[in-house]
Enzyme design. Sequence first.
Site, PDB file in Angstrom:
ATOM      1  CG  ASP A  91       1.714  -5.371   2.887  1.00 23.51           C
ATOM      2  OD1 ASP A  91       2.253  -6.371   3.714  1.00 23.51           O
ATOM      3  OD2 ASP A  91       0.021  -6.578   2.799  1.00 23.51           O
ATOM      4  CB  ILE A  92       0.384  -7.880  -2.558  1.00 25.46           C
ATOM      5  CG1 ILE A  92       1.367  -8.377  -3.239  1.00 25.46           C
ATOM      6  CG2 ILE A  92      -1.632  -8.799  -2.283  1.00 25.46           C
ATOM      7  CD1 ILE A  92       1.201  -9.494  -3.322  1.00 25.46           C
ATOM      8  CD  GLU A 148       1.866 -11.027   3.068  1.00 25.85           C
ATOM      9  OE1 GLU A 148       0.647 -10.173   3.758  1.00 25.85           O
ATOM     10  OE2 GLU A 148       2.787 -11.360   2.823  1.00 25.85           O
TER      11      GLU A 148
END
Length: 399
Positions: free
Chosen positions: A267-268, A310
């Site tokens: 996950d960004i 994301e």
Amino acid sequence: MKLITRIRNHLLNMNSKIAREDMISTNNHRIYLLSIILMLIHLAHGCIFWIYDPGFKSAENVHKWRMGVAISHFTMFFVILVIGCTAYFFKQKKMDKSKAAAFLQLIAIISYLLFGIVVSAFDQYVNAGINAFSSVCIGIAVIFLIHPIPSLFIYGLAFVFFHFGISFTQSNQNILLSERVNSISVIGISFGIALITWRNSIYKLFQEKEIEAQNQILEEQNKQLEFLATHDSLTGLLNRMEFMKHTEIEIANSSNNQSETCVIIMDIDHFKHVNDHFGHPAGDQILKEVGILLKKMLGAKYFPARLGGEEFIFLLPDTSLTEAVLVAEQVKSAIQSNLFTVGNETIIITASLGVASLNTEEADPFTSCYHRADIALYKAKNNGRNRVVCARGEALTYG
């Protein structure tokens, strides 16, 4: 309507390189295919006129006629032998669209026109007719695809040579006038046939090109649709459905080979802040660059995919948990070290990753593995982000 318009435009510009090369190739193909038949025809005619004696030995004109026609056919036998072999050579060497092939075809056309004029001139010794010249002119119009302008020039020269050449053997002015007038009809009809043949060939050529272009468009569209059905349109990575297909295959392989398979969820970090501060187009650009980076790092061996937003997921077949953690570390470091440009600003992006090993003995191996990796991901985010956590809950790397 578009096809008709394109054809009309092309007819206004018949010097098109594509059309010219295709016509040269077609002419070259016809030359070497017909060369053997023409050689046999010339050889047969030459032998018949040389050997056969009609019984008029006292008539000098008859002898001149026979010998002249025979020698003309023997000469054309050797000429077409050379031309046919050269055309075959061009075909084999992929030179059938070259300027040399075009020059060879011009030689063939001029040779046969001269042949028709010479034989018609010899025929005047015994028969008032221009059959040979007529046959050659029409034959050239049917066999060769000639651009209208060169065709007009060639047939114009043929008429001039015929006009003067026939007078060497025909002294009767009435017959001479009749044959010259008849030659105008022959030249006109031959030019008309050549023009129609060329025009029809242009239509056929453009229809083939249009169909080929449409097929290419359809093929590209099918490839694009196939890609969109299996990949995320923004990042170019696998989509969720295609990722699950690969997962099912790898689970079956792991069961058979008793090899270990791992899953990484990424996950960004603070991506909502990126969208809010820089705008969603900038966020999409960052996702696209991340996708390129992941494909470069993992695409050859693993199966990187975008779950949505994301969030990304990677399937690592034949990979132990320790090895999977090292891969996750490499991905995290690569993203952190990559400088993302948004407008005039350069920003640093970080990512959190959760790693889990797939247990094929469970009732639903992937769902269980995914759940463990997801929990590890949340622990990584809760512990400060920009780090890798395995499913056991132990923080392996701290950013």
